[in-house]
Motif scaffolding. Sequence first.
Motif, PDB file in Angstrom:
ATOM      1  N   HIS A 162       0.819  -1.212   0.000  1.00  0.00           N
ATOM      2  CA  HIS A 162       0.000   0.000   0.000  1.00  0.00           C
ATOM      3  C   HIS A 162       0.857   1.267   0.000  1.00  0.00           C
ATOM      4  O   HIS A 162       0.378   2.340   0.380  1.00  0.00           O
ATOM      5  N   ARG A 165       1.062   3.781   2.892  1.00  0.00           N
ATOM      6  CA  ARG A 165      -0.107   4.597   3.206  1.00  0.00           C
ATOM      7  C   ARG A 165      -0.857   4.075   4.421  1.00  0.00           C
ATOM      8  O   ARG A 165      -1.719   4.785   4.946  1.00  0.00           O
ATOM      9  N   ALA A 198       2.415   5.301   8.845  1.00  0.00           N
ATOM     10  CA  ALA A 198       1.733   5.818   7.668  1.00  0.00           C
ATOM     11  C   ALA A 198       2.309   7.169   7.293  1.00  0.00           C
ATOM     12  O   ALA A 198       2.853   7.892   8.133  1.00  0.00           O
ATOM     13  N   GLN A 199       2.218   7.499   6.016  1.00  0.00           N
ATOM     14  CA  GLN A 199       2.662   8.801   5.564  1.00  0.00           C
ATOM     15  C   GLN A 199       1.852   9.896   6.246  1.00  0.00           C
ATOM     16  O   GLN A 199       0.639   9.789   6.390  1.00  0.00           O
ATOM     17  N   SER A 339      -6.769  12.347   2.157  1.00  0.00           N
ATOM     18  CA  SER A 339      -6.089  11.082   1.840  1.00  0.00           C
ATOM     19  C   SER A 339      -5.361  11.193   0.508  1.00  0.00           C
ATOM     20  O   SER A 339      -4.220  10.742   0.370  1.00  0.00           O
ATOM     21  N   GLU A 343      -1.376  10.815   0.720  1.00  0.00           N
ATOM     22  CA  GLU A 343      -0.925   9.512   0.247  1.00  0.00           C
ATOM     23  C   GLU A 343      -0.350   9.549  -1.166  1.00  0.00           C
ATOM     24  O   GLU A 343       0.313   8.608  -1.583  1.00  0.00           O
ATOM     25  N   TYR A 363      -4.915   6.398  -8.723  1.00  0.00           N
ATOM     26  CA  TYR A 363      -5.214   6.404  -7.288  1.00  0.00           C
ATOM     27  C   TYR A 363      -6.715   6.281  -7.039  1.00  0.00           C
ATOM     28  O   TYR A 363      -7.151   5.463  -6.228  1.00  0.00           O
ATOM     29  N   ARG A 372      -8.245   0.356  -1.021  1.00  0.00           N
ATOM     30  CA  ARG A 372      -8.016   1.024   0.266  1.00  0.00           C
ATOM     31  C   ARG A 372      -9.139   0.720   1.250  1.00  0.00           C
ATOM     32  O   ARG A 372     -10.321   0.896   0.945  1.00  0.00           O
TER      33      ARG A 372
END
Length: 390
Positions: A162, A165, A198-199, A339, A343, A363, A372
């Motif tokens: 992922h 993310r 996570a970012q 998001s 992301e 995306y 997601r």
Amino acid sequence: MTTTRLFFTDEFKREAVALLESSGRPLEHVAKELGIQPSMLRTWRRRVSGSAGPAQLPTKQAPAPLAAGDQSAEIARLKRELDRVQMERDILKKTGEHFLGASEMRFRIIEDCRDEYPVRLLCDALGVSSSGYYAWRTRPESPRKAANRQLLDDIRRLHADHRERYGAPRIHAALRAQGRTVSRGRVERLMHRHGLRAQRPRAFRVCTTDSRHALPITPNLLDRNFAPTAPNKVWLTDITYVPTDEGWLYVAVVLDLFSRKAVGWAMRDHLRTELPLAALTMALQCQQPAPGLLHHSGRGCQYASADYRKALKNHDITQSMSRKGNCWDNAPMESLFGSLKSELVHHHRYATRENAKRDLFAYIEGYYNRQRLHSAIGYRTPEQAELQAA
């Protein structure tokens, strides 16, 4: 039982073909990512190639070299980073007893860093002996340690799949979906110990709609009731921006509040009414909602325009608008854009608008809608939520 025939707009087809041509991946992989049949994508590619020619499809461009000023800034940043690392090492030597605890934790740190630094240097910095570290390393692995090692491998795989993310909550949900019986706290501890996170989003926003106009404003009929009982009962919409070297790329999205699926989108180099109207048209063609749908947006002049209100009226859609300057009235839409920015957008510099379009299309259609996990819908994907409600 009847099946609904899928509908795809011309813009969707063009972006799908462009994504295929620019990614270099097998056609079957791209088709699976977008949730379509390979034969459909093959047909679309043939039509686009026959009408426009492959030369007109956007291609990836090499990143521009750094200017002299940028090089100086990068060197200065690296020097600051080196000073920070040296300071942390000095603090580690002085206060290791306070925050490192037992030798077991120090040995783990050495094990994680042994490929980057000499073992003796790590042992000296952490205040342990080399012989003690090697004795710890040759001990038989306990069942708990073996289980943690296997779990960490699975966590790292999901984290990489992922593109970093996912944080601990979504990693935990993904593991549970795969049949792994593991607590969220254990996942959090392993991720924290090994620096997996996570970012992080950046707190920066530019308003893309202008509410200073004399056009009609409708009341807030949604009133923050963000829990519809079925798909295509409430749609939210808004516009965001993506910076490129050519200028802004503006993105309008229509979100189904029940499934959190982006059911319509459009990307343009302007903010005229045609932009959100194109996103609405895609949503209407793809979803074909029944009369009585509630449509909620901000007070922007695009959504208050005569053309937009006419399109809603023609499809028996009730319009609702947020209160002035209140982003919480459209919070799920803000969450989607947050998001998308944290992301994807904030981790790239786009030379052209076409390059940005490729990434945004992949995306939204390939990742956000189909892969997601969303906490607001029970850690399911929007596509799963929509199918399970059918």
